[in-house]
Design an enzyme around this catalytic site. Structure first.
Site, PDB file in Angstrom:
ATOM      1  N   HIS B  55      -0.021  -3.079 -18.155  1.00 13.81           N
ATOM      2  CA  HIS B  55       0.006  -4.174 -17.180  1.00 13.81           C
ATOM      3  C   HIS B  55      -0.842  -5.348 -17.658  1.00 13.81           C
ATOM      4  CE1 HIS B  55       1.380  -0.757 -14.711  1.00 13.81           C
ATOM      5  NE2 HIS B  55       1.899  -1.637 -13.894  1.00 13.81           N
ATOM      6  N   HIS B 292       4.098  -8.388 -14.883  1.00 17.88           N
ATOM      7  CA  HIS B 292       3.309  -7.435 -14.100  1.00 17.88           C
ATOM      8  C   HIS B 292       3.118  -6.113 -14.838  1.00 17.88           C
ATOM      9  CE1 HIS B 292       2.022  -4.985 -10.643  1.00 17.88           C
ATOM     10  NE2 HIS B 292       2.872  -4.096 -11.100  1.00 17.88           N
ATOM     11  N   GLU B 447      -5.302   8.150  10.518  1.00 19.17           N
ATOM     12  CA  GLU B 447      -5.572   9.369   9.770  1.00 19.17           C
ATOM     13  C   GLU B 447      -5.572   9.153   8.265  1.00 19.17           C
ATOM     14  OE1 GLU B 447      -3.116   8.983  11.983  1.00 19.17           O
ATOM     15  OE2 GLU B 447      -3.826  10.101  13.735  1.00 19.17           O
ATOM     16  N   HIS B 511       5.155  17.848  17.055  1.00 20.23           N
ATOM     17  CA  HIS B 511       3.762  18.220  16.818  1.00 20.23           C
ATOM     18  C   HIS B 511       3.601  19.617  16.224  1.00 20.23           C
ATOM     19  CE1 HIS B 511       2.998  14.611  18.995  1.00 20.23           C
ATOM     20  NE2 HIS B 511       1.713  14.824  19.129  1.00 20.23           N
TER      21      HIS B 511
END
Lengths: 728, 728
Positions: B55, B292, B447, B511
């Site tokens: 890169h 890039h 989370e 869940h």
């Protein structure tokens, strides 16, 4: 509470009401409005109290919001929940499902009887009032409850509407012109996926999307400012949204309806409505986390009812006037659909070609003949090609000509080969980069939302849109929760996951999945397909395109692999098949492999046969769980593990291979940064090393008469490449 | 390019330089500055060109930013990369690692020789210049490259600094006062995890965190506005950040240094610096995605060099004056550490108690005697308890008294039982909710960032901080990519994942994890522990607390389970052991189970023994992969699958159990919404049903002499509960 009568005058004065069929000719009395809202609150309290569980807080706090939606603002026909031009409602805060269930009942969805709603949290298996809304049931667009997913689902629905409208609408024929309403709490706004989706919607200027924020300032652990102090309205503005605010969303129905009307009229951007409410309003613990996810208790329920003018001894009370209140919405919806059906009939005549395609898509059919468009094996390039490139060939032969496909990438369009010549980008027409008829979606670097958006596309009308998305394999892990939701909902997508295994090479262990693919194998209702060469890539595309029920991920290589003699697209459909060696003769050794290592396994088999007298079979297993579902007989005919020594070869962890193999050549760590050829040698996947390891392991297993094996039993699986040093 | 000489005058005039040891007494000449920046650019071009990969774009475009950081702004000592009060640098845009490697070399990190840097993308296994920065190597704080992770890691480092400072600093003893610098591209800002982390940092007012945005307006697929049009500066302001902007970040070193100085001086909030740069500046495709992730090509490299006044025929050129330029930073760092060591010596005398604790933590040791603080089995509650509650008991007996632990929850503090009396929250003191010495972290509903933040906490100084985090089990799936990074980096955390399996009950299939736990079993370097009762919960905590190398998740129930007679915390350390039945006598049937189903397996075993003459053993396997690592002998002694019929019982998918079992009682779908007791019966996990299914399956396997078995072989694993209707 502002009297709604005053409000409707304020809002609609000077406006040509005939243009908006959703505005009631006569508003209901303030008393009735109050009774409706209080009925919803008491129902919420009762329904949670009966089995002492559930989420009463939002039902009570957001009763007015829901009333506004189902009474005034949404277009829907309870008699036909599948009407394609209905408004979509997505409850991103899925734990508040009871509120939705109550409104589905009150507004006349016959399936949602009071008896059904009473099964909320009941000890039975036959209810539909599940703890979170589930896609199977009328009036529920998608299964939600994993926070943030719903916002992205709603963005998907809004894209679907925009794309369908841009593709099929004609002057005076607004076949698709509905809105998408998404109800969110703070949880969905905190989640990364929610923020990704919000950024997307702002970028695309999805002005058919209205995000309703039930801003009750409370989260499970306390007041919201213990963890979340973004200036959300300012943030959404910075992300390209219109922002409206309502101060007293628990009571001021008029202001809510006004905001919804305004949101429907705004153009150019999606609209965020920040509505302040009081969670569990009227209960002893109103405005606190205690009413979020627990029943109020008998006494408090009674107190709430008394305060609201209800008899504390009666339960589940709905006066006839409450049903009457919503009956107008019901008949309005029926009329809306009737008019739309007439419009569609005229459209069928005026634009028969577009109408036929529209109909075909609503029937869930792809454009005929797609399978024949795939290049046959004999015309596939003979020189080694990365399977990601081969996938690009297949994609180009099917995707550009069928509007059913909405393709996109998480900023890796070219290196995942999901682009094609003359593709139009799905973009805000203002941007100059494309328009809403475009079918190449620039998801940006937002993999989790990408998959959840695809779930919305797929759920818009089953089969009408097939989302195809791409990223590097490891970045699909960011979307694991959304992938799981696709499988749970049985919403198809075709995922292009390139750069799999350690073949990624120089990018190193961060980019080398060794365990994630095993999650995809374990997941129910999911196609994880790892094709060995261009022919199997064709087979993988066929499998994914034919499976209208389950999502698929095609696991593809960065590095070139040869076109193999024994590969067969038709056999890919069985999950596994013999790719090298005799089909009739029982092999001494069976090698199972997948993807880019099948060619290595064949080389290994040749070496083994040369170096010994072993008959060696190679099984290609592009789809582990599809093979699982085959008959016992088929499975034994392919992998005779009761007679032949079986070794699996795959540069992932060995987890799961003990089911078919006695030993395995696998990764025990995360990989390393180096060119792929170096890595394969280093980690022991060179055919010479593999042959040696397998031979050394097999030799002592020859039984005394010298042509059978003392086969290892269950519990004796061996890792043949377990001492891979220098990995992570 | 503004001459840096002018700049330093502008910036520092009127300021007491003696207060800021990092401002050079004499600035270098503009010519030297130019040479340094151009040297970095040419090195970037050369190093990518040598193996035609990597890169180069950011190395060239952000050379001035990196120069400012390593020359003027960061506090570090190349001679001791582990100096605890160094500034931390996190390259969230990990693919730009070559830029960091070059600066580590130029600034005097001896390990980073020019020869080592030349191994970037080389076909060898022994290099340290990996495709993404790796934590193992000096000067790299964490392994980065999965986008967005680095921002969250940096937030973790900033929390660590704040917490350590608040805990140990005294008047005139700023033992910990360093800054955290995080370098980001647009990718990390688009990712949800990045946005979650940004929201957290704003909430906590982490003014020791500086986020440097290399805003090159280009992404892999094109210009950034094809997918990302947030007003990022306005958004960050709305999220509680100071925002600074630099217009010409590829050239204007003076402006960059000025912004960095300003950022260091700002208080109360973290600082975001939006720096416009031109990717691949000077190359033919500058400012486009083409530079890039691909080498420039020989000709373009030559052209770049010519334009920058370098000889196009020479490669890897670093003039002595460039090294000289950075030598000042090197000696400055050495002096900084020397002074700090003196300060610490004085601190040791002035505050011996705090100093001893500080030292203990830097040595990676927990407070002595923690294991004895855990309640012994005989004092554990006899009545059934959810294992999440039992975990709370263990947590309270160890965590409050040791500052090593930074505990937190994703908004589920109470129901995951990670709170304790008198806990202080980690909060911005301005908030009124706590202060930076607090050890209860309110992660919010984020989370993914929670786990990546924990990686930062853990990486701050190995062993000094042990992060403990909690959420419902299924929401840990949102953090799967960060969990994988913890394991890859061998950074420990202790994860409390409650509400596992279908025992979640009413919340339903969204869940109920059935496949995700299998991913955690497959993951290398990871402890997935599913304890059966309170005693095994103690064992799980001991295992997690003793393993200083690997992260752990404790998989806990919502529903109560009995305290079992045969459980033993010490045997948990072996991964699996006999919990019921004779240890000496060979069993006819062996049942393996985990977590809340071990008690069901024991009930089943009793029924089987009653109903037949079978001797039945039950094995509890709280830790599958720990058991994997035991000796063959131990494994056979526990699970004699060569002589006994073995059945696994676990309400997850069966994937992986074929390794030890001949059959399994598992889930085939995603579950259902109903109370847990109803679900266990419905899906076949009632002991009566289990006993019946197992008996029917076993019976025909009795061999002819009536006391042994015709054992099923590899490939014959059977699902005994495969017809579970009504699930998802």
């Amino acid at each position: 509470m502002s009297p709604i009568a005053t409000h409707t005058q304020d809002t609609h004065h000077g406006k040509d009401l005939s243009k908006d069929p959703h505005v009631p000719a006569k508003a209901s009395s303030p008393e009735t409005e109050k009774l409706v809202i209080n009925t919803i609150r008491c129902l919420g309290a009762d329904l949670c109290q009966q089995y002492k569980g559930g989420h009463p807080g939002t039902v009570m706090g957001a009763a007015a919001i829901a009333t506004a939606l189902w009474k005034y603002s949404m277009r829907y026909n309870p008699a036909n929940p599948e009407w394609v031009n209905r408004d979509r409602f997505v409850l991103s805060a899925g734990h508040a499902c009871l509120l939705q269930y109550i409104l589905l009942h009150l507004s006349g969805y016959s399936t949602w009887s009071l008896d059904q709603i009473k099964k909320y949290h009941a000890p039975t298996m036959d209810g539909i009032a599940a703890g979170h809304p589930e896609i199977e049931f009328p009036g529920v667009e998608l299964t939600t409850g994993l926070l943030g997913q719903g916002i992205a689902n709603a963005v998907g629905l809004a894209i679907a509407n925009k794309n369908m409208a841009a593709t099929y609408n004609k002057q005076d024929y607004p076949i698709i012109d509905n809105k998408v309403w998404c109800f969110t709490g703070d949880g969905c706004l905190q989640e990364g996926i929610g923020q990704e989706a919000i950024s997307m919607a702002g970028h695309w200027g999805l002005d058919n999307l209205i995000l309703v924020y039930d801003n009750n300032s409370v989260t499970v652990d306390g007041t919201i400012d213990i963890c979340f102090t973004d200036d959300t309205s300012a943030k959404l503005k910075a992300m390209g949204w219109h922002v409206l605010e309502v101060d007293d969303g628990s009571n001021d129905l008029a202001a809510i309806v006004q905001a919804f009307d305004k949101a429907k009229s705004l153009t150019g951007k999606p609209t965020f409505i920040n509505i302040k409410t009081v969670i569990g309003i009227g209960s002893a613990n109103q405005g606190s986390g205690k009413v979020h996810g627990a029943a109020l208790g008998e006494q408090d329920v009674a107190n709430v009812k008394t305060a609201l003018g209800f008899d504390p001894k009666e339960k589940f009370v709905v006066q006839q006037s409450v049903y009457d209140y919503f009956s107008e919405s019901k008949s309005r919806g029926a009329k809306d659909e009737e008019e739309w059906n007439k419009l569609l009939e005229k459209y069928n005549k005026a634009y028969p070609e577009q109408a036929a395609e529209f109909k075909r898509r609503l029937n869930g059919e792809l454009k005929e003949g797609w399978e024949n468009n795939l290049p046959p094996k004999e015309s596939l390039p003979k020189d080694p090609k990365a399977t990601r490139q081969s996938s690009g060939i297949m994609l180009k032969s099917v995707i550009p000509q069928d509007n059913s496909f909405l393709v996109g990438s998480a900023d890796l369009c070219e290196s995942t080969f999901v682009n094609w010549d003359d593709m139009v980008e799905f973009q805000n027409p203002e941007s100059g980069y494309g328009d809403y008829s475009g079918r190449q979606i620039r998801y940006g670097i937002r993999e989790h939302a990408m998959v959840a958006v695809a779930n919305g596309l797929s759920a818009w009308h089953k089969g009408a849109i097939v989302p195809v998305m791409s990223s590097y394999f490891i970045f699909w892990l960011y979307a694991a929760a959304a992938i799981r939701m696709s499988a749970l909902m049985k919403l198809r997508f075709i995922g292009i996951a390139t750069h799999d295994s350690i073949g990624v090479g120089e990018d190193g262990p961060t980019h080398q999945p060794v365990a994630f693919p095993l999650f995809l194998r374990a997941l129910p209702n999911f196609n994880y397909i790892r094709p060995a060469d261009a022919e199997e890539v064709a087979g993988a595309w066929i499998l994914a395109l034919k499976d209208t029920e389950n999502p698929s991920i095609l696991s593809l290589t960065r590095q070139p692999v040869p076109l193999l003699e024994g590969t067969d697209r038709n056999r890919v459909q069985f999950g596994a098949y013999i790719v090298h060696g005799s089909e009739q003769e029982l092999p001494d050794i069976t090698l199972i492999s997948t993807g880019s290592e099948v060619s290595r396994a064949i080389e290994t088999a040749k070496l083994l046969s040369e170096q010994s007298s072993y008959k060696v079979r190679v099984v290609s297993m592009p789809h582990y769980s599809r093979f699982e579902s085959q008959s016992k007989e088929y499975k034994k005919s392919i992998i005779p593990s009761n007679k032949s020594l079986v070794v699996a070869i795959e540069p992932y962890c060995s987890f799961g291979w003990s089911k078919y193999a006695h030993a395995g050549c696998h990764m025990t760590g995360f990989g390393h940064s180096a060119p792929y050829a170096v890595l394969f040698e280093h980690f022991g996947f060179g055919p010479k090393n593999l042959a040696e390891k397998i031979q050394n392991w097999a030799k002592p297993k020859r039984n005394s008469n010298g042509n059978g094996w003392d086969l290892p039993g269950v519990g004796e699986f061996e890792e043949l490449l377990s001492n891979q040093n220098q990995g992570h």
